[in-house]
Design a protein around this motif. Sequence first.
Motif, PDB file in Angstrom:
ATOM      1  N   ALA A 128      36.315  33.122  38.866  1.00 46.46           N
ATOM      2  CA  ALA A 128      35.271  31.821  38.686  1.00 46.46           C
ATOM      3  C   ALA A 128      34.694  30.929  39.660  1.00 46.46           C
ATOM      4  N   ARG A 253      31.686  28.339  32.767  1.00 47.77           N
ATOM      5  CA  ARG A 253      32.915  29.422  33.165  1.00 47.77           C
ATOM      6  C   ARG A 253      33.370  28.885  33.701  1.00 47.77           C
ATOM      7  N   GLN A 256      35.157  26.234  32.587  1.00 47.36           N
ATOM      8  CA  GLN A 256      36.895  26.925  31.428  1.00 47.36           C
ATOM      9  C   GLN A 256      37.666  27.394  31.944  1.00 47.36           C
TER      10      GLN A 256
END
Length: 424
Positions: A128, A253, A256
Amino acid sequence: MNGNIGRWRLRARAGALAALSVVGVTGAGIAAADPAPSFAALLRQTEASPRVAILDAGVAQAEGLADQARARPNPTISVYGENFGGSSPYGGFGRTETTLQYNHPFELGGKRASRIEAGRAGIAVARARGAEGRVAYAYELARAYAGAEIADRRIALAQDEVEEATADLKVARALVGAGKEARLRELQAETELNTLQSALEAARAGRTVAFAELSALAGVETPYTSLSESLLDRLAARPATGPIDPLASVVVRAAQAERDAVERRIVVERKRAIPDITAQVGVRRLEADNATALIAGVSLPLAIFDRNRGNIAAAEAELRGAEARAAVVRLEARAAASSAQALIESADLRAAAAEHGLATAEETYRLARIAYEAGKSPLIELLAARHGLGVARGVILDAAAARLDARAGFARLSGRTITGDMLP
């Protein structure tokens, strides 16, 4: 005259496309290099650049740590002797007891499984972050590419202003020679020309810096000296843009994924407080009896002093921080998504207004020069009109830069390049 006034348009539009030799601060040429390819091609070439290599190394590091998390603890083998070298009857080795022992630790409480899950979460975070880094890199590269093009165009504008000022100086000298103007007017025109020549040298230095920054960002050792594509002209047309889901952005993203990875690390720290057992099995040689015997046992540490409470508390605090950061990122992403479209519309309106302003400034300068050549207006009005034209040309470039920034920001939120391509 009209050709002189409008020449800057042709130069500005061709500035990023022409294979210009680089011009240094002193005006000396530097060894030529290949022009920078189109932005899309340059971005593909940067897969081997140091910036991308850092991101790939982060993913490889996380994969290595995840692979290590699967490893089980190593067993140990020990050899020791007893009952020798003491007082009688243990003065020699006749009563020695020699033991060969195998010790095998067993992890309890699902420690290995929790480590594996934490390792997988670490890979997710690295990927990510890698995607976020690639999007940010594409954004920076686009701005650097456009910055080099803008630097090219600023030189063209500065050169036009110098040519126009030179032509105005010739007219002023002719009028002074004819006795229609005072010597002071010629000096004013010379001062204006010198100022514009200084601005031209500053623009050349800025161009050198801009191309050096683009080359460094692209990871090439020999600086580019020209561009093969006009990114500003490519973005002049209004693109089709739609709503952005802020929660789907790479930044959200990544935040998270970081939060989830920290949660997995808490589980690891909590399970680490569970004691492990070590099974022992061995063979003992009894010299006095000329016999061999098996031994076996189990050892269990007593969790009296170290219960891993500090590491658990630290991991829990890290989780609270990760959750707060994720919340901040979500709020910022929502704000950026709601303003991205407005910024694009504002930039387009600004560019249109700048075009109208330029047309007015060109006509003002044209009329002011006609009037000055005819002796119907003072030099100060001509200088003011030319200054206004220079400002209008600069506003055009500033508006183009603002439009590119707005497009680049929208693309960054969408996880795409500024040319609309999806990033890996």
